[in-house]
Design an enzyme around this catalytic site. Structure first.
Site: not given
Lengths: 165, 165, 165, 165, 165, 165
Positions: E18, E42, E91, E129
């Site tokens: 990033h 959550k 990507r 991530s």
């Protein structure tokens, strides 16, 4: 500092998909140079003069766009014209991989220039100069996909090819 | 039983990406044969002797690697040298599909040989002999991507092409 | 030196596609360890004991194959069992990209282990544990795609689920 | 109203994969026309007469299939024979993108014809005329992938090529 | 006129990939706003305050970059901050398709903002991530892929998770 | 013999992309059954009655289209209604691979039914029910992508969700 982008390609010939990208680039950067790559004449339908001329006619109405031809590496051209951005139009997946290959090589050769991908309108996502030529050659109507001058140039070109037979 | 792998390709010319794969294969199998495919001379930049010579120079320091040329089907060559493994370097997606096509055909022709895919280092994932040639032809620096002898051979080759013009 | 391969996965449950890969690996390396990854029980249909048991039954007839469970990073397990090869079965394109992501990460974490991709037979190229479970759950016949013991285990599992409703 | 499908292609030469698609189409539509595209002779291994002949022999046993040759745009041919469906066989991913490009162009040229994609059997999913030719040229056995007459024609063709050398 | 770009995402947590994109964007546009998307607690490992804090720490040294959080549609946020560019890091292939879907939708919702794709360095091309979290959770070393503060935050987070068990 | 097609899916909710495919199918086959798959209520935004109702309203004007719900395997439903064709809309690449997986499994389970892929209009090529829901949830205008009744149903649904908070 003025931010100059180059948009390199063969433009054999320029299509509405290319124009869509040029227009988008012109809004993002101070100046956009449409950079027509030199090729051996037998490898393109239109020669370099013809390709440049068609690009000039098609972009005449956009203020901050300039048409230039170049020979050699894209990054060398970028350096010469003080460009910090290479603009590429992105279409299908396989396209992206080849572009990635070029991008990584270009970055290695000269890391002061950044490649950005822009996406054309829906209806141009699967458009390419080769399918345009293929259809025009067989007599199909391509007027929705190219500027008028290109349409005329294609008709001329293929008429001549016909009379050769 | 000694396990022999073959790593077939055009190697026109061999790149650091190929060498990365050869090196990985050499750790997994007892012997790896870099198998240079014969092609019509006009279809490659370097002829078969040149390609073999460059491969030999580049792999001279790896003990259990041998360079050979072959003509005909890969599986026939595999059979002749008692190889049970075909090594392929895997790069981009489109690559994989073509390799899958070859693999399934090879398996049908001779099912005693297994194809294994190895992946080169990050920086070679999008490398190919054709992009190397394209850049070298336009005068770009490819020294990070090929062995020194290949770099020199490319310069020679394209110098001669230039003087032809 | 003995060459040990590990073939890690969830095997929830093991399919004929997995078995095809195990069998191919067993011919290339001295020993192949089918490494069943621990997961939270609610994330898999079969718990770790069941998955290991089904794998053991299915591979009982292959001499140089061993079934083990592991928790934590694949590369740590590889290190612990002195493995130099991680075997992965390769199927569709999207698969390959995710595998590439894992491979590059694993290589960074521990570069003494090499990842090799093997390709199953034609008829298993588009097979996955999840489609097997989906079909079995809806009462479809999956006997061409899984060992008998797995078929029985799936029937048991989904019968119990039914009686829950 | 009778529903007529066309299945256009080069069929250079027709393979069992093509036949698999023809057979599936013949069950879905009242009539299927296998439409062999004209090409410059130097661009195909077999000339148009040979390609048509091999297609006719291979489809002789299917009642509602007809073989025709055409020149020009596929959609013009579709219009001429009152076809409302263009049938395409779908194989690998890159294939799909090119087909999508054609489809969208054809739809723009003539929106009364619908393109449908059919999928061949597992074992033909990665088959193409070019890999067949490549293998046959090198002396490999392609009898599982083409009709007998095609196999013979390939042998003839490559025998002649050999004697040219 | 000042050209403002936004770079929207979950940043759960921000990675070096990033940061590579942020840095590239900061050279192309006058101001770049890293826009952290609100999610239900959550659904992310770090809550919105944590994610924003980590982004601020990581980008503190780049002058023309600002970190903001947003809720709702990306295009609405773009409108509010007078941004004309949405920056996305590109990507792998599957990534691109999903991004294309978002882009076309966003363009329909508000066509005054242009989406540009930038490509990170080689070594971050296959980074995400989620793989970072997966590795960190299993105790792997991710220090090459995230800023120090993120590494520490991940360790804290997973230590707490452990003590829950 | 009447040719009946089924077009199975979740339709959660039906979009203009789905309708485009239904319409194309209705021209190719004598009858098309839009087959709404049963799911656990918590897995869909709209329950089965709502989904069926919205499909019925949206297809009311097409004569040879019928809406039905089904539970279990698609091929079993196909068998029950004497359908010989499963229609699938084809969009992006990753889509295609998953569809291929289903197709091959369905063919194995019941080989009397053929799967055909149809392609929607350009502007729906990258459309999906999930992106529609995502945008509608955030208050974006989706009226170009869904029938009016669906738009209203989405507004109702998300209004209720809001008042829950």
């Amino acid at each position: 500092m003025q931010r100059i982008a180059i948009y390199p390609g063969s433009f054999d010939p320029i299509t509405n998909g290319h124009l869509d990208i040029v227009f988008r680039a012109s809004r993002l950067f101070d100046k956009t140079i449409l950079a027509v790559a030199y090729h051996n004449e037998k490898d393109t339908l239109f020669n370099i003069q013809e390709r440049v001329k068609l690009c000039k006619e098609a972009t005449a109405m956009i203020d901050n766009v300039e048409v230039r031809q170049f020979k050699g590496l894209v990054v060398d051209f970028a350096k010469n014209v003080n460009s910090i951005v290479i603009v590429k139009g992105l279409r299908a997946v396989s396209d992206f991989e080849y572009e990635l290959q070029l991008l990584l090589m270009n970055r290695k050769l000269y890391d002061e220039v950044e490649t950005v991908f822009l996406t054309p309108r829906n209806c141009y996502l699967y458009l390419s100069s080769s399918i345009i030529k293929q259809v025009a050659k067989l007599g199909g109507d391509v007027s929705e996909y190219v500027p008028k001058s290109v349409k005329k140039a294609l008709e001329e070109k293929y008429k001549n090819l016909d009379s050769d037979i």
